[in-house]
Design a protein around this motif. Structure first.
Motif, short mmCIF file in Angstrom:
data_model
loop_
_atom_site.label_atom_id
_atom_site.label_comp_id
_atom_site.label_asym_id
_atom_site.label_seq_id
_atom_site.Cartn_x
_atom_site.Cartn_y
_atom_site.Cartn_z
N LEU A 178 32.46 13.92 72.26
CA LEU A 178 33.06 14.51 73.45
C LEU A 178 32.57 13.83 74.73
N ALA A 179 31.42 13.20 74.66
CA ALA A 179 30.82 12.57 75.84
C ALA A 179 31.18 11.10 75.97
N ALA A 180 32.15 10.63 75.18
CA ALA A 180 32.51 9.20 75.20
C ALA A 180 32.89 8.70 76.60
N PRO A 181 33.71 9.41 77.38
CA PRO A 181 34.01 8.91 78.73
C PRO A 181 32.78 8.77 79.60
N GLY A 182 31.84 9.71 79.53
CA GLY A 182 30.62 9.60 80.31
C GLY A 182 29.77 8.44 79.87
N LEU A 183 29.70 8.18 78.57
CA LEU A 183 28.92 7.05 78.06
C LEU A 183 29.53 5.73 78.52
N VAL A 184 30.86 5.65 78.51
CA VAL A 184 31.51 4.43 78.97
C VAL A 184 31.25 4.21 80.46
N ALA A 185 31.32 5.26 81.26
CA ALA A 185 31.07 5.14 82.69
C ALA A 185 29.64 4.68 82.97
N ALA A 186 28.68 5.26 82.28
CA ALA A 186 27.28 4.86 82.47
C ALA A 186 27.06 3.43 81.99
N GLY A 187 27.65 3.07 80.85
CA GLY A 187 27.49 1.71 80.36
C GLY A 187 28.12 0.68 81.27
N LEU A 188 29.27 1.00 81.84
CA LEU A 188 29.93 0.07 82.74
C LEU A 188 29.13 -0.11 84.02
N VAL A 240 21.68 4.30 75.72
CA VAL A 240 20.93 4.93 74.64
C VAL A 240 19.81 5.82 75.19
N VAL A 241 19.07 5.31 76.16
CA VAL A 241 17.96 6.10 76.71
C VAL A 241 18.48 7.25 77.56
N SER A 242 19.47 6.99 78.42
CA SER A 242 19.93 8.02 79.34
C SER A 242 20.68 9.14 78.64
N MET A 243 21.32 8.87 77.51
CA MET A 243 22.06 9.96 76.86
C MET A 243 21.10 10.99 76.27
N TYR A 244 19.96 10.56 75.77
CA TYR A 244 18.98 11.52 75.27
C TYR A 244 18.31 12.26 76.43
N MET A 245 17.97 11.54 77.49
CA MET A 245 17.35 12.20 78.64
C MET A 245 18.31 13.16 79.31
N GLY A 246 19.57 12.73 79.51
CA GLY A 246 20.54 13.60 80.15
C GLY A 246 20.82 14.86 79.35
N PHE A 247 20.89 14.74 78.01
CA PHE A 247 21.13 15.92 77.18
C PHE A 247 19.93 16.86 77.21
N ALA A 248 18.72 16.31 77.21
CA ALA A 248 17.53 17.16 77.27
C ALA A 248 17.46 17.91 78.59
N PHE A 249 17.75 17.24 79.70
CA PHE A 249 17.74 17.90 81.00
C PHE A 249 18.83 18.95 81.11
N SER A 250 19.96 18.74 80.43
CA SER A 250 21.10 19.63 80.56
C SER A 250 20.99 20.87 79.69
N LYS A 251 20.59 20.73 78.43
CA LYS A 251 20.69 21.83 77.47
C LYS A 251 19.35 22.43 77.06
N TYR A 252 18.25 21.85 77.43
CA TYR A 252 16.94 22.38 77.02
C TYR A 252 16.20 22.88 78.26
N ARG A 253 15.43 23.92 78.06
CA ARG A 253 14.62 24.49 79.15
C ARG A 253 13.15 24.35 78.77
N PHE A 254 12.40 23.63 79.57
CA PHE A 254 10.99 23.41 79.29
C PHE A 254 10.23 23.33 80.61
N GLY A 255 8.94 23.49 80.52
CA GLY A 255 8.12 23.50 81.72
C GLY A 255 8.15 22.16 82.45
N GLY A 256 8.30 22.23 83.78
CA GLY A 256 8.35 21.02 84.59
C GLY A 256 9.67 20.28 84.52
#
Length: 298
Positions: free
Chosen positions: A212-222, A108-124
């Motif tokens: 679409l990210a279900a395989p990645g979520l399963v891998a991280a959860g496992l 739950v925590v990493s999917m929000y962080m990973g999406f923010a790092f991937s698709k958003y551009r912000f300072g730092g």
């Protein structure tokens, strides 16, 4: 009377048959590959086989010399000892609770962080990404004393929460980077199309991206589940006898100052490995897809 010139005929040369020297070279390469696979399989399956063999060996034959590949006597008393010990099921319950909650919280925590790092551009952004990854550079045992003092200050020792927070802390960095790579592989056109249709960022993420990210979520959860299931030092230090998980619980049950019941310990280790093996077998398709999808940009 004019004559028509015949069309040119293209002669296709037959593929030359491999020479004996080339055949010998291919044979050596093939044999080399099989030998390499056999060596890897031996190092992979030999410990599991010896675990099974020891668990089926009577106590008086465990340390026989020279050792034999096949036990001369077989007994199932050690498995009966494991199943007849109610403490083992208590440790199993603790492991399931801690591992499942750790996996869910990490995803739950990493999917929000990973999406923010991937698709958003912000300072730092890049500095924060490398800061998260740098936490993996510190040995986990080095932080044990600090975590122990912090949890003792807040009265969290000998609780499930102490184990869940400590396990989640160490699984988050790799889960974040794993999911970031997966989100990077998803085209931005999907997000733009959803925005044109009037979807909000919250709706885009939960209705378009997450399926679409279900395989990645399963891998991280496992990965997080296995991390919580296999941990020894944190479960031994931060949890009391009532909250200990399987790794320290098995050691405290079958290993003492006076004696060690190796066959019973091997039988218990084999039994508690079954849930993880089943999880890998059932989810290996999602696991491989989640790990490799982020390696190629879509």
């Amino acid at each position: 009377m004019s004559t028509i010139a015949p069309a040119p005929v293209h002669v296709v040369e037959a593929e030359s048959t491999p020479t004996p020297k080339r055949r010998r070279r291919r044979g050596r390469v093939r044999w080399g590959m099989w030998i390499t696979l056999a060596v890897i399989a031996f190092f992979g399956f030999a410990p599991a086989y010896w675990l099974l063999r020891t668990s089926l060996t009577p106590d008086h034959l465990v340390f026989q010399f020279p050792p034999s590949l096949l036990p001369s006597e077989i007994t199932f008393d050690h498995y009966a000892t494991v199943f007849g010990n109610p403490e083992i099921f208590g440790y199993l319950r603790n492991s399931i609770i801690v591992s499942v909650i750790t996996a869910v919280l990490s995803v739950v925590v990493s999917m929000y962080m990973g999406f923010a790092f991937s698709k958003y551009r912000f300072g730092g952004r890049k500095s924060l990404m490398y800061f998260v990854l740098s936490s993996q550079m510190f040995p986990q045992a080095l932080l044990l004393v600090t975590l122990y003092l912090v949890f003792a200050q807040f009265g969290l020792l000998n609780t499930y929460l102490a184990l869940i927070l400590s396990f989640t802390t160490f699984t988050l960095p790799l889960c974040v980077w794993m999911l970031k790579g997966f989100f990077d592989a998803l085209p931005d056109d999907l997000i733009e199309a959803a925005r044109i249709d009037g979807a909000s960022p919250w709706r885009i993420f939960h209705s378009v991206i997450l399926p679409l990210a279900a395989p990645g979520l399963v891998a991280a959860g496992l990965f997080a589940f296995v991390r919580g299931w296999n941990d020894f030092i944190f479960a031994l230090t931060l949890a009391g006898p009532d909250r200990q998980t399987l790794p320290p619980g098995l050691v405290n049950t079958f290993i003492s100052e006076a004696s060690t019941s190796w066959p019973a310990l091997m039988a218990a280790s084999l039994i508690v490995s079954v849930p993880v093996c089943i999880a890998f077998i059932l989810l290996q398709r999602f696991l491989v897809g989640g790990i490799t999808a982020g390696a190629v940009k879509g």
